[in-house]
Scaffold this motif. Structure first.
Motif, PDB file in Angstrom:
ATOM      1  N   ARG B  35       0.835  -1.211  -0.136  1.00 42.01           N
ATOM      2  CA  ARG B  35       0.107   0.042  -0.244  1.00 42.01           C
ATOM      3  C   ARG B  35       0.834   1.308   0.110  1.00 42.01           C
ATOM      4  N   GLN B  36       0.510   2.184  -0.795  1.00 41.75           N
ATOM      5  CA  GLN B  36       1.193   3.359  -1.030  1.00 41.75           C
ATOM      6  C   GLN B  36       0.587   4.861  -0.745  1.00 41.75           C
ATOM      7  N   LYS B  37       0.554   5.468   0.363  1.00 40.14           N
ATOM      8  CA  LYS B  37      -0.094   6.632   0.571  1.00 40.14           C
ATOM      9  C   LYS B  37       0.667   7.758  -0.318  1.00 40.14           C
ATOM     10  N   HIS B  38      -0.166   8.808  -0.564  1.00 44.82           N
ATOM     11  CA  HIS B  38       0.278   9.811  -1.273  1.00 44.82           C
ATOM     12  C   HIS B  38       1.585  10.474  -0.813  1.00 44.82           C
ATOM     13  N   GLU B  40       4.175   9.135  -0.032  1.00 44.38           N
ATOM     14  CA  GLU B  40       5.029   8.103   1.008  1.00 44.38           C
ATOM     15  C   GLU B  40       5.695   6.795   0.178  1.00 44.38           C
ATOM     16  N   SER B  81      -7.607   4.876   7.472  1.00 38.84           N
ATOM     17  CA  SER B  81      -6.421   5.009   7.257  1.00 38.84           C
ATOM     18  C   SER B  81      -5.804   3.825   6.311  1.00 38.84           C
ATOM     19  N   SER B  83      -7.138   4.231   3.248  1.00 41.58           N
ATOM     20  CA  SER B  83      -7.023   4.734   1.911  1.00 41.58           C
ATOM     21  C   SER B  83      -5.652   4.815   1.348  1.00 41.58           C
ATOM     22  N   GLY B  84      -5.402   4.614   0.083  1.00 41.29           N
ATOM     23  CA  GLY B  84      -4.124   4.752  -0.633  1.00 41.29           C
ATOM     24  C   GLY B  84      -4.322   4.003  -1.940  1.00 41.29           C
ATOM     25  N   THR B  85      -3.031   3.708  -2.585  1.00 45.68           N
ATOM     26  CA  THR B  85      -3.053   3.059  -3.870  1.00 45.68           C
ATOM     27  C   THR B  85      -2.459   1.655  -3.150  1.00 45.68           C
ATOM     28  N   TYR B  86      -3.076   0.470  -3.789  1.00 46.55           N
ATOM     29  CA  TYR B  86      -2.668  -0.634  -3.542  1.00 46.55           C
ATOM     30  C   TYR B  86      -1.964  -1.207  -4.860  1.00 46.55           C
ATOM     31  N   THR B 111     -10.325   4.693  -1.866  1.00 51.74           N
ATOM     32  CA  THR B 111     -10.570   5.901  -1.212  1.00 51.74           C
ATOM     33  C   THR B 111     -11.644   5.590   0.153  1.00 51.74           C
TER      34      THR B 111
END
Lengths: 113, 114
Positions: B35-38, B40, B81, B83-86, B111
């Motif tokens: 998982r990558q958050k914006h 990060e 928490s 939320s992010g790109t998987y 989202t």
């Protein structure tokens, strides 16, 4: 326990120049992989270093080269920079022999103008 | 060859469930989920190996269908928490098992709204 660190955080270079990015792996890890991540895309594998040698390479030209030092830290060198090399460069470390769980560093944002 | 992820994006309300899928045309040695958050770095969630071995966070579950070369990530009772790109990453089988090269899909943007 220090995680993966990368330097510099940001870098702006001119087309044709050369750049060196650095990575220190997580404590206890002996393998370092480098990835290029374009905006809105998944990371693309550049190469992996283990025991100071390149063990595997992705579909990147020879302009991309690397090195691993005896302390397991690593460098990524890119020669003759192109505009298309602008991206986030991620370093990931792992431990050989364990399940291939990779820990990523925060990355270096390279902008080529 | 790059694995295919679906859906490309999903929007949830807090507490809802989601499934993210990853498929490959190659025989896989393992599937990894991150998982990558914006802004990060990607964070490890789960690894599933051929043969059934897996390792990951307690609150994350996933499956790996070796015959179909498909994996699914199950997110239950979603939280803000999540939320992010998987991203799923796949390892192709090499001579000694792994070929040490992780190929990532294009990602699924999740989202979670209150």
């Amino acid at each position: 326990d220090a995680g993966v660190t990368q330097s510099p955080t940001h870098l702006i270079k001119t087309r044709g120049q050369q750049v060196t990015l650095r990575c220190s792996p997580k404590s206890g890890h002996d393998t370092v992989s480098w990835y290029q991540q374009a905006l809105g895309q998944g990371p693309q594998f550049i190469f992996q270093y283990y025991e100071e040698e390149e063990r595997q390479r992705g579909n990147f030209p020879d302009r991309f080269s690397g090195h691993q030092f005896p302390n397991y830290s690593s460098e990524l060198n890119v020669n003759a920079l192109l505009l298309g090399d602008s991206a986030l460069y991620l370093c990931a470390s792992s431990l050989v022999g364990a399940l291939y769980e990779q820990y990523f560093g925060p990355g270096t944002r390279l902008t080529v103008t | 060859q790059q694995p295919v992820q679906s859906p490309q994006a999903v929007i949830l309300r807090e507490g809802e469930d989601a499934v993210i899928n990853c498929s490959s045309s190659k025989a896989l040695y393992s599937v990894h989920w991150y998982r990558q958050k914006h802004g990060e770095a990607p964070v490890f969630l789960m690894i599933l190996l051929k043969g059934g071995e897996q390792k990951g966070h307690e609150k994350i579950s996933a499956s790996f269908n070796e015959k179909k070369q498909q994996s699914s990530l199950y997110l239950t009772a979603s939280q803000l928490s999540y939320s992010g790109t998987y991203f799923c990453g796949t390892e192709i089988r090499g001579s000694g098992g792994s070929n040490y090269k992780l190929t990532f899909g294009k990602g699924t943007l999740l989202t979670v709204n209150p």
